[in-house]
Scaffold this motif. Sequence first.
Motif, mmCIF file in Angstrom:
data_model
loop_
_atom_site.group_PDB
_atom_site.id
_atom_site.type_symbol
_atom_site.label_atom_id
_atom_site.label_comp_id
_atom_site.label_asym_id
_atom_site.label_seq_id
_atom_site.Cartn_x
_atom_site.Cartn_y
_atom_site.Cartn_z
ATOM 1 N N LYS A 124 59.533 10.461 -45.170
ATOM 2 C CA LYS A 124 60.843 10.667 -44.540
ATOM 3 C C LYS A 124 61.726 9.433 -44.751
ATOM 4 C CE LYS A 124 60.731 12.592 -40.359
ATOM 5 N NZ LYS A 124 60.183 12.930 -39.010
ATOM 6 N N ALA A 125 61.125 8.268 -44.656
ATOM 7 C CA ALA A 125 61.887 7.041 -44.913
ATOM 8 C C ALA A 125 62.321 6.982 -46.370
ATOM 9 C CB ALA A 125 61.047 5.819 -44.546
ATOM 10 N N TYR A 126 61.425 7.420 -47.250
ATOM 11 C CA TYR A 126 61.758 7.458 -48.681
ATOM 12 C C TYR A 126 62.920 8.420 -48.930
ATOM 13 C CZ TYR A 126 61.247 8.938 -53.573
ATOM 14 O OH TYR A 126 61.479 9.280 -54.874
ATOM 15 N N LEU A 127 62.893 9.568 -48.268
ATOM 16 C CA LEU A 127 63.969 10.550 -48.450
ATOM 17 C C LEU A 127 65.301 10.048 -47.896
ATOM 18 C CD1 LEU A 127 62.176 13.938 -47.631
ATOM 19 C CD2 LEU A 127 62.843 13.058 -49.875
ATOM 20 N N GLU A 128 65.216 9.227 -46.850
ATOM 21 C CA GLU A 128 66.451 8.645 -46.299
ATOM 22 C C GLU A 128 67.176 7.841 -47.367
ATOM 23 O OE1 GLU A 128 67.889 8.125 -43.034
ATOM 24 O OE2 GLU A 128 66.719 9.758 -42.186
ATOM 25 N N GLU A 129 66.400 7.112 -48.164
ATOM 26 C CA GLU A 129 66.979 6.287 -49.219
ATOM 27 C C GLU A 129 67.174 7.056 -50.518
ATOM 28 O OE1 GLU A 129 64.793 2.716 -49.842
ATOM 29 O OE2 GLU A 129 64.830 2.106 -47.738
ATOM 30 N N ASN A 130 66.438 8.155 -50.682
ATOM 31 C CA ASN A 130 66.483 8.932 -51.928
ATOM 32 C C ASN A 130 66.608 10.425 -51.618
ATOM 33 O OD1 ASN A 130 65.555 6.706 -54.054
ATOM 34 N ND2 ASN A 130 64.191 6.553 -52.283
ATOM 35 N N PRO A 131 67.740 10.851 -51.068
ATOM 36 C CA PRO A 131 67.879 12.256 -50.664
ATOM 37 C C PRO A 131 67.734 13.242 -51.820
ATOM 38 C CG PRO A 131 70.008 11.123 -50.614
ATOM 39 C CD PRO A 131 68.964 10.079 -50.792
ATOM 40 N N GLN A 132 67.972 12.777 -53.035
ATOM 41 C CA GLN A 132 67.828 13.669 -54.191
ATOM 42 C C GLN A 132 66.388 14.149 -54.369
ATOM 43 O OE1 GLN A 132 68.501 10.382 -54.426
ATOM 44 N NE2 GLN A 132 66.810 9.510 -55.635
ATOM 45 N N ALA A 133 65.422 13.395 -53.838
ATOM 46 C CA ALA A 133 64.006 13.762 -54.003
ATOM 47 C C ALA A 133 63.655 15.016 -53.213
ATOM 48 C CB ALA A 133 63.112 12.607 -53.574
ATOM 49 N N LEU A 134 64.461 15.357 -52.209
ATOM 50 C CA LEU A 134 64.189 16.558 -51.418
ATOM 51 C C LEU A 134 64.526 17.834 -52.174
ATOM 52 C CD1 LEU A 134 63.265 17.682 -48.695
ATOM 53 C CD2 LEU A 134 65.624 17.444 -47.877
ATOM 54 N N ILE A 135 65.452 17.755 -53.118
ATOM 55 C CA ILE A 135 65.923 18.953 -53.819
ATOM 56 C C ILE A 135 64.807 19.664 -54.585
ATOM 57 C CG2 ILE A 135 67.525 19.823 -55.559
ATOM 58 C CD1 ILE A 135 68.821 18.995 -52.883
#
Length: 444
Positions: free
Chosen positions: A374-385
């Motif tokens: 979740k912390a990683y996604l906060e900094e890299n929202p593109q990874a959720l796509i």
Amino acid sequence: MRKKMAMLLAMVTLVTTAGCGGSGEGGNSSAKTDNGNEGTNGAVEIEFWYGLGGILGETMEETIAEFNASQDEVVVKGVVQSSYDETSKMLQAAVASGEVPACYLGTHQTATTFAEKGVVEYLDDYIAADPDFDKDDIIDAFLDYCRDDEGHVYSLPAWGTTQVVYYRKDMFEEVGLDPDEVFATWQNVADAARKLQEHYSDVDDFFGFEPMSGMDCLMDMAYSNGASIVSEDGKTVTFNSDKFVEALETARQWINEEKIMGIHFGGDGWEYWYKTIDDVMQGRAGGYVGSSGDQGDLDFDIIAAHVQPGFNDHEPNPYVDPIAMAIVKKAPEEEKQAAFKWLTYLNTVGTKEFSMKTGYVPVRSSVKEDEEYKAYLEENPQALIPIEQAEIGRKKWVDPTGKVEQALSDACDLIEIENVPAKEALDEAAEIAQQALDEYWAAQ
């Protein structure tokens, strides 16, 4: 799945270790004892064969070392092959000789072939005996590649890939485009491409959008129009149906007649792929369709990601596929038990690590709830796509003939590159494909 993987493998020099018992990777210092499977402090030592290089290889070495340090029951000894294909060939030779590793990593196609030939162990009993193993948490689109028609599991996905949309945030803002609206349908993408092309008309060789050339992107467009390559029973070619033709003919017109979309093709290896990326990075295109694994090559200060569009009023239907890992049936029982513990770790903890470090798709939905991720996604929202897309994605049809997809791929090249009308190209290809399919079923 896999283009980006192939790019990474092609770009690096791999360390090769031939056969069982060679020096492996993975930060493990224990050696086999005389009985061949007992390592330091009585732990069961197993060999794990894989063909990875670059950041993927480094991440695998780190993951093996972390697993070995996390418990004292199993010691994994990584044995590096030169590629997935080499791993498959070496494993076939090992099975013939009787000197096999406990488990390996490779393509899902190889795992399926090995399951049909009885080379790999079915995992249902191992899964049932492990109360902590949550099979329902594995994204269905990935698990579908790893089980047979009756639902029995013979491999586990390690990570996955899918093709998503990447676009220039700054260009969309300047032209006043809402990405959610643009990427709702391919027709909206075409409208946006026209506006972008007009706005950036002073930029040499500018295209509003660049679908990745080749079969995969066109297949996603066709499936997102409700089409399919073959009938449900797998016996009739359907890629020249009205819906299929409509999608590919529309793409042909956008590329070759309106010229609001462009493609790169040919060149050496994956040259066309990197030229497409360069166009977007250097401001010569408003966006493109590429691999989830492209994320390490992109600047997300100016680029964002989005789920693929649907076609007309249909929902998106993009493919997803995994890299799979399996246990070798001829391995001793205690090694197979140990291998299941390692593969479970790689399927859970490892899939998160590979996602964060390489841009590939984690195969478990629960990864999104992991605090580190979740912390990683906060900094890299593109990874959720890619994860969101994987949860709505489809399993690729597997060609049992080797000729149906070739005929279809040739037709796609004619449509995109030679500007041949889709109906003409697909009808001719369908005749070739249907003959191959008929011959296959007649031999069954």
